[in-house]
Design an enzyme around this catalytic site. Structure first.
Site, mmCIF file in Angstrom:
data_model
loop_
_atom_site.group_PDB
_atom_site.id
_atom_site.type_symbol
_atom_site.label_atom_id
_atom_site.label_comp_id
_atom_site.label_asym_id
_atom_site.label_seq_id
_atom_site.Cartn_x
_atom_site.Cartn_y
_atom_site.Cartn_z
ATOM 1 N N GLU A 37 -48.029 -3.565 -24.452
ATOM 2 C CA GLU A 37 -46.745 -3.318 -23.818
ATOM 3 C C GLU A 37 -46.942 -3.572 -22.318
ATOM 4 O OE1 GLU A 37 -45.080 0.626 -24.242
ATOM 5 O OE2 GLU A 37 -43.315 0.036 -23.052
ATOM 6 N N ARG A 262 -59.290 4.979 -31.353
ATOM 7 C CA ARG A 262 -59.214 4.581 -29.947
ATOM 8 C C ARG A 262 -60.572 4.721 -29.296
ATOM 9 N NH1 ARG A 262 -53.963 4.787 -28.121
ATOM 10 N NH2 ARG A 262 -54.388 4.710 -25.910
ATOM 11 N N LYS A 272 -52.529 4.318 -19.781
ATOM 12 C CA LYS A 272 -51.826 3.625 -18.694
ATOM 13 C C LYS A 272 -50.970 4.594 -17.901
ATOM 14 C CE LYS A 272 -50.439 0.522 -21.654
ATOM 15 N NZ LYS A 272 -49.684 -0.578 -22.295
HETATM 16 P P1 ATP Z 1 -51.975 3.570 -23.313
HETATM 17 O O1 ATP Z 1 -51.989 4.861 -24.056
HETATM 18 O O2 ATP Z 1 -53.133 3.374 -22.422
HETATM 19 O O3 ATP Z 1 -50.678 3.290 -22.626
HETATM 20 P P2 ATP Z 1 -51.105 1.970 -25.460
HETATM 21 O O4 ATP Z 1 -51.666 2.098 -26.807
HETATM 22 O O5 ATP Z 1 -49.760 2.534 -25.235
HETATM 23 O O6 ATP Z 1 -52.164 2.482 -24.429
HETATM 24 P P3 ATP Z 1 -50.427 -0.773 -25.677
HETATM 25 O O7 ATP Z 1 -50.094 -1.735 -24.613
HETATM 26 O O8 ATP Z 1 -49.358 -0.351 -26.588
HETATM 27 O O9 ATP Z 1 -51.069 0.483 -24.962
HETATM 28 O O10 ATP Z 1 -51.701 -1.252 -26.488
HETATM 29 C C1 ATP Z 1 -51.909 -2.552 -26.964
HETATM 30 C C2 ATP Z 1 -52.930 -2.486 -28.056
HETATM 31 O O11 ATP Z 1 -54.146 -1.954 -27.563
HETATM 32 C C3 ATP Z 1 -52.474 -1.582 -29.176
HETATM 33 O O12 ATP Z 1 -52.738 -2.205 -30.409
HETATM 34 C C4 ATP Z 1 -53.295 -0.343 -28.987
HETATM 35 O O13 ATP Z 1 -53.506 0.308 -30.184
HETATM 36 C C5 ATP Z 1 -54.578 -0.883 -28.363
HETATM 37 N N1 ATP Z 1 -55.227 0.138 -27.558
HETATM 38 C C6 ATP Z 1 -54.708 0.825 -26.523
HETATM 39 N N2 ATP Z 1 -55.569 1.737 -26.057
HETATM 40 C C7 ATP Z 1 -56.691 1.629 -26.805
HETATM 41 C C8 ATP Z 1 -57.950 2.309 -26.829
HETATM 42 N N3 ATP Z 1 -58.234 3.276 -25.971
HETATM 43 N N4 ATP Z 1 -58.863 1.924 -27.752
HETATM 44 C C9 ATP Z 1 -58.586 0.930 -28.616
HETATM 45 N N5 ATP Z 1 -57.429 0.264 -28.651
HETATM 46 C C10 ATP Z 1 -56.481 0.598 -27.762
HETATM 47 MG MG MG Z 2 -48.112 1.743 -26.618
#
Ligand code: ATP
Ligand code: MG
Length: 562
Positions: A37, A262, A272
């Site tokens: 995102e 994660r 983020k």
């Molecule tokens: P954040 O909580 O940091 O905002 P998010 O999951 O909302 O992370 P996205 O941009 O939606 O961020 O993530 C893109 C991809 O990266 C998704 O498939 C998500 O599952 C993966 N991802 C995000 N954070 C992690 C993590 N700490 N470990 C492994 N994969 C991750």
């Molecule tokens: Mg997300």
């Protein structure tokens, strides 16, 4: 594509894929995607997902898309899109022509929503957000049905179209899936599919007044792209029934959602939202601050793409969540830089040394090895002259027993140069040590004594007449507790910020071969650690970031665990 790595170990996702290939599911195709995102910069957690998705596609002759999951215009920006593209490329992955956006599918998503309404699987609801929450129930109590749940199809179609046309105020109505208000899984209690929101979207501008919710947009986007294995993190496990429900109701191609744990790292926050707070409140100097575990921060710090890819391989992929020690990340970059980084000499806290018996106007060009780990790296000339600088720490006037470096009357080796002996300590009016007077032994040129006598220490040094003045930034952990997310007593993660996470050293001196080194080039400063040229650097004033120290704490941790 990311090359030069060892064969990746197996994991439960590979077992699923191999089973699918055996059964010729999806005609033997493997197609994954990385779906960020664009509401912030990528971090090391995302690197795990990137390496996994692109890595599996490469391993099984498949494809991996880069798809921006851009359904929330309020938080999303083009700046983030650009940074994400740069970071994924930098990590070494290639999505070919397949750069997509969920917003590319807004029309298709709208038509599919109409199909859900026609089938009696969705309805327009006039409850406010607060009311929807109130009706939803709790884990123990079932929800209550919305009074609008049994609207006739025609009325739903009419209202939904008028939502799209902007006839209703923001938040006044939603489109909801008609599933089960008594479901044990709260995600299945008539979740919202569309909301009304007048917000300019970074790609579609003001074209849309309604935006699809993540759970709906994500599975449909996966389906449109023909994704076979949709990998996501564990918190989406409870959303999987909804993922499946939408695709079944729509009767469209059905990817399989698979969840993995994660990545969490000690002494860091991995979200983020929290990182945005650190940036906005000025606790760090932007998303690419070298203390941040963003990919842009790690790059600025001097991490190499290979070191991050190797880290992601080492941590593996599992179902159970766990926290990885920061020392492993440091181990990976140290290991990689040990192979590639040229060795140079730099003095961070200089102490002036006058070699009293060295001719005033003479300069020696001494031969130094660029990288003992890499025979192809060759040698260079390092200038030596009457006045040099050594590290303040390398001299003690009254040394304790175990201190073998320079002290009054003692002889040590200057790396690649000569043996010197300290004869005199010169002080200023306040009594502080100003400089040392030493003598050198011309017979020891290159660093060995013909008579075979030994010294117990070898010091690095630079020549005053030739050295470049530099700024060096030293970094420590950004947080001073292991788990800043749970710092006890419900304390906010910002309360455990380490006030000493950055030290700027102003009067450093580096050897002249570093002149003109471009931002991002990495070096080992002998005896001090690995350093990388910061983008703030200029020809007049080079600036270096310490990537990592030389000491390997990970080896110790592993040994203790055994
Ligand atoms: P954040 O909580 O940091 O905002 P998010 O999951 O909302 O992370 P996205 O941009 O939606 O961020 O993530 C893109 C991809 O990266 C998704 O498939 C998500 O599952 C993966 N991802 C995000 N954070 C992690 C993590 N700490 N470990 C492994 N994969 C991750
Ligand atoms: Mg997300």
């Amino acid at each position: 594509m990311a090359g030069d790595e060892i064969q990746t170990p197996s994991n439960f996702i590979k077992h699923i894929i191999e089973e699918d290939l055996k059964n010729n599911k999806n005609d033997g195709r493997v197609h994954t995607r990385f779906p960020p995102e664009p509401n912030g910069y990528l971090h090391i957690g995302h690197a795990k997902s990137i390496c996994l998705n692109f890595g599996l596609a490469a391993e099984y002759n498949g494809l991996c898309n880069l798809r921006f999951d851009d359904t929330n215009p309020i938080k999303e920006e083009q700046e983030y899109v650009d940074a994400i593209i740069e970071d994924v490329k930098w990590l070494g992955f290639d999505w070919g022509e397949r750069l997509y956006y969920s917003s590319d599918y807004f029309s298709q998503l709208y038509s599919y929503a109409v199909r859900l309404i026609e089938d009696g699987s969705a309805y327009v609801c006039d409850l406010s957000a607060d009311e929807i929450r109130e009706y939803r129930g709790t884990l123990r109590e079932p929800g209550r049905e919305s009074p609008y749940r049994n609207r006739p199809v025609d009325e739903n179609l009419d209202l939904f179209e008028r939502m799209k046309n902007g006839e209703f105020p923001d938040g006044s109505r939603t489109l909801r899936a008609k599933i089960d208000m008594a479901s044990g899984n709260i995600n299945m209690r008539d979740p919202v599919i569309y909301r009304i929101q007048r917000a300019a979207h970074h790609r579609t501008g003001d074209e849309w007044r309604i935006y699809p919710m993540y759970d709906y947009a994500h599975c449909v986007s996966d389906s449109i792209e023909g994704i076979t294995h949709s990998l996501c993190t564990l918190e989406f496990e409870d959303h999987r029934p909804l993922y499946d429900w939408f695709l079944e109701r729509l009767r469209i191609f059905h990817p399989q959602q698979i969840e993995f744990a994660r990545l969490n790292i000690s002494r860091a926050v991995m979200s983020k939202r929290k990182m945005l707070k650190l940036v906005e409140e000025g606790h760090v100097n932007g998303w690419d601050d070298p203390r941040m575990l963003t990919l842009s921060g790690l790059r600025r710090r001097g991490y190499t793409p290979a070191s991050i890819r190797n880290f992601c391989e080492r941590i593996g992929v599992a179902k159970a969540s766990s926290t990885v020690d920061m020392a492993l990340l440091e181990y990976c970059v140290r290991e990689d830089l040990n192979k590639r980084a040229p060795r140079v000499m730099a003095v961070l806290r200089p102490l002036r040394v006058v070699i009293t018996n060295y001719p005033e106007t003479q300069t020696d060009e001494l031969e130094a090895i660029n990288n003992p780990e890499d025979p192809d790296a060759g040698t260079r000339k390092v200038p030596f002259s009457k006045i040099i600088y050594i590290e303040r720490d390398d001299f003690m006037e009254d040394p304790p027993k175990k201190f073998f470096r320079l002290a009054p009357g003692r002889e040590v080796r200057l790396r690649y140069a000569y043996f010197i002996t300290c004869r005199d300590v010169v002080r200023d009016e306040s009594g502080a040590i100003n400089e040392l007077h030493c003598t050198y032994d011309p017979e020891t040129r290159g660093g060995d004594a013909p008579d075979g006598r030994k010294v117990k220490a070898t010091l690095h040094w630079v020549s005053e007449a030739h050295a470049l003045a530099a700024e060096v930034r030293l970094y420590d952990h950004l947080f001073n507790t292991e788990d800043p997310d749970n710092s006890g007593d419900g304390a906010d993660f910002r309360t455990c910020l380490n006030p000493d996470s950055m030290t700027v050293l102003d009067g450093c001196l580096v050897e002249p071969s570093l002149s003109g080194a471009g931002p991002g080039s990495g070096f080992q400063f002998e005896r001090l650690g690995y350093f990388s040229v910061d983008p703030d650097s200029s020809d007049e004033r080079p600036v270096f970031n310490r990537t990592v120290t030389l000491r390997d704490t990970w080896a110790k941790i592993r040994k203790n665990k055994k």
